[in-house]
Design an enzyme around this catalytic site. Sequence first.
Site, PDB file in Angstrom:
ATOM      1  N   GLU A  37       5.300   0.358  -8.040  1.00  0.00           N
ATOM      2  CA  GLU A  37       6.457   0.226  -8.955  1.00  0.00           C
ATOM      3  C   GLU A  37       7.856   0.383  -8.428  1.00  0.00           C
ATOM      4  OE1 GLU A  37       3.751   1.683  -8.712  1.00  0.00           O
ATOM      5  OE2 GLU A  37       3.273   1.919 -10.479  1.00  0.00           O
ATOM      6  N   GLU A  65      -8.078  -4.761  -6.514  1.00  0.00           N
ATOM      7  CA  GLU A  65      -8.636  -3.756  -6.455  1.00  0.00           C
ATOM      8  C   GLU A  65      -8.409  -2.016  -7.041  1.00  0.00           C
ATOM      9  OE1 GLU A  65     -11.377  -0.902  -7.295  1.00  0.00           O
ATOM     10  OE2 GLU A  65     -11.590  -1.346  -5.175  1.00  0.00           O
ATOM     11  N   GLU A  94       0.668  -1.364  -0.169  1.00  0.00           N
ATOM     12  CA  GLU A  94       0.046  -0.606   0.355  1.00  0.00           C
ATOM     13  C   GLU A  94       0.665   0.903   0.181  1.00  0.00           C
ATOM     14  OE1 GLU A  94      -3.134   0.918  -0.259  1.00  0.00           O
ATOM     15  OE2 GLU A  94      -2.031   3.036   0.444  1.00  0.00           O
ATOM     16  N   GLU A  99      -8.178   6.271 -13.241  1.00  0.00           N
ATOM     17  CA  GLU A  99      -7.245   6.566 -12.296  1.00  0.00           C
ATOM     18  C   GLU A  99      -6.231   5.449 -12.839  1.00  0.00           C
ATOM     19  OE1 GLU A  99      -8.376   4.149  -8.542  1.00  0.00           O
ATOM     20  OE2 GLU A  99     -10.057   5.223  -8.593  1.00  0.00           O
TER      21      GLU A  99
HETATM   22  N1  SAH Z   1      -7.181  -3.218  -1.311  1.00  0.00           N
HETATM   23  C1  SAH Z   1      -8.690  -1.768  -1.652  1.00  0.00           C
HETATM   24  C2  SAH Z   1      -8.471  -0.925  -1.513  1.00  0.00           C
HETATM   25  C3  SAH Z   1      -8.474  -0.755  -2.840  1.00  0.00           C
HETATM   26  S1  SAH Z   1      -8.852   1.080  -3.247  1.00  0.00           S
HETATM   27  C4  SAH Z   1      -9.874  -2.604  -1.308  1.00  0.00           C
HETATM   28  O1  SAH Z   1     -10.497  -3.754  -1.810  1.00  0.00           O
HETATM   29  O2  SAH Z   1     -10.890  -2.005  -0.355  1.00  0.00           O
HETATM   30  C5  SAH Z   1      -6.566   0.937  -4.128  1.00  0.00           C
HETATM   31  C6  SAH Z   1      -5.697   1.171  -3.313  1.00  0.00           C
HETATM   32  O3  SAH Z   1      -4.676   0.787  -3.799  1.00  0.00           O
HETATM   33  C7  SAH Z   1      -6.015   2.262  -2.378  1.00  0.00           C
HETATM   34  O4  SAH Z   1      -5.796   2.094  -1.345  1.00  0.00           O
HETATM   35  C8  SAH Z   1      -3.864   2.929  -3.271  1.00  0.00           C
HETATM   36  O5  SAH Z   1      -3.721   4.343  -2.240  1.00  0.00           O
HETATM   37  C9  SAH Z   1      -3.744   2.116  -3.230  1.00  0.00           C
HETATM   38  N2  SAH Z   1      -2.237   1.776  -4.770  1.00  0.00           N
HETATM   39  C10 SAH Z   1      -2.424   2.326  -5.657  1.00  0.00           C
HETATM   40  N3  SAH Z   1      -1.393   2.600  -6.744  1.00  0.00           N
HETATM   41  C11 SAH Z   1      -0.707   2.152  -6.290  1.00  0.00           C
HETATM   42  C12 SAH Z   1       0.347   1.454  -6.324  1.00  0.00           C
HETATM   43  N4  SAH Z   1       1.078   2.099  -7.279  1.00  0.00           N
HETATM   44  N5  SAH Z   1       1.706   0.802  -5.037  1.00  0.00           N
HETATM   45  C13 SAH Z   1       0.469   0.812  -3.856  1.00  0.00           C
HETATM   46  N6  SAH Z   1      -0.765   1.195  -3.873  1.00  0.00           N
HETATM   47  C14 SAH Z   1      -1.076   2.010  -4.872  1.00  0.00           C
END
Ligand code: SAH
Length: 365
Positions: free
Chosen positions: A115, A129, A86, A138
């Site tokens: 990344e 998700e 995260e 997004e």
């Molecule tokens: N998996 C959770 C949250 C989904 S929302 C659920 O299903 O409820 C997407 C999450 O991905 C967000 O908390 C966002 O901060 C994180 N996120 C998005 N791009 C990311 C990246 N490149 N590396 C790490 N986290 C990322």
Amino acid sequence: MSGSEKHLQGQSPDEQDYLRYFRSYSFISHQRSMLEDHKRTTAYYHAIVKNRRQFEGKVVLDVGTGSGILAMFAARAGARKVYAVEATSMAEHARKLVEVNQLQNIVTVIQGTMETVELPEKVDIIVSEWMGYLLLRETMLDSVLVARDRFLKPGGAMYPSHARLFWAPIKTEESALRKEDYDRVMEHWEWFLLDMKNLYNIDMDVLSQPYMVEQKQKYLGGGEWAEVHPDQLLSAPVASVSLDMHQITIDELKAGVSGEGIVALHSQQPIEAICGWFDVSFRGSPENPADNPIELDTAPDAQGATHWGQTVFMIQPPLQPQVQESVSIRYAVFRREDYARLLRVQLHTRLASSGLEHKQEFGVD
Ligand code: SAH
């Protein structure tokens, strides 16, 4: 840069992306609103716990774990190890949630971007998700594909494995309301021109054309979030090809998702908008298929929408079909050049027999 984006001035692209995108995910309220979208969360829950045989003893990566929910589902479904990545400080909350739910021996929460983080091993399954409005807003799918290419073992499975976009003509009162708003500001503009002339003897008419373009974009040029009722649909949807998460590349996504389809109208009511939505499915990989494939569908639903709702693109003036008419919809969804997490959507709607058509590029902010 709009007035509301002044705080971004002077920031590096990464800092801007944090402020515009990631920061909202560091709020519990935002994670809560996703968690309590039970159609969404239950689909993931079923995709994981109803495929226990696929998860048992496996190493799993949760891309963008947020509150840690999907990582915890995977651990409960028997995964041997789950890496929960995260980007935001929500990772700290996720770590606590993992502990109080006594899954800390299985789930390791790592704060960082997909990344840049390192994992000590390759994984059998990636859950994530990542879907935004109209699937692609997004652009988080890029990060999931980076994860796949960096860490998924050959034959490993992506959850979800497939995604599709849908487009359908609808009737909606919003379309006429937006047009009225637009007409009102253009009427005001005429008065404004007169005032500038009368009070200051300044001719501002040269701005009329760009002002019209600007206001048309504002009132009629954006895809809008809406909860569309199935009764508003005027035909079955045009579906995109199924995007295969095991195969698709970032370069292909950058080139845009486009296609065309033709559908028979089941009503002669005017087409006032095109409604877009998506579905994803969890089928596992060809080498490790799911025992119980699960679908998550965000179509107009009389029982209520997911938090994604649908995205509605106004057609002004509406297209009046003839009897037994078919409509062709050509669509192309691109990421925006100025900020890749937002979208540009080209729609070309054409009535087959009369040839009446509407062609427009919309923004999805
Ligand atoms: N998996 C959770 C949250 C989904 S929302 C659920 O299903 O409820 C997407 C999450 O991905 C967000 O908390 C966002 O901060 C994180 N996120 C998005 N791009 C990311 C990246 N490149 N590396 C790490 N986290 C990322």
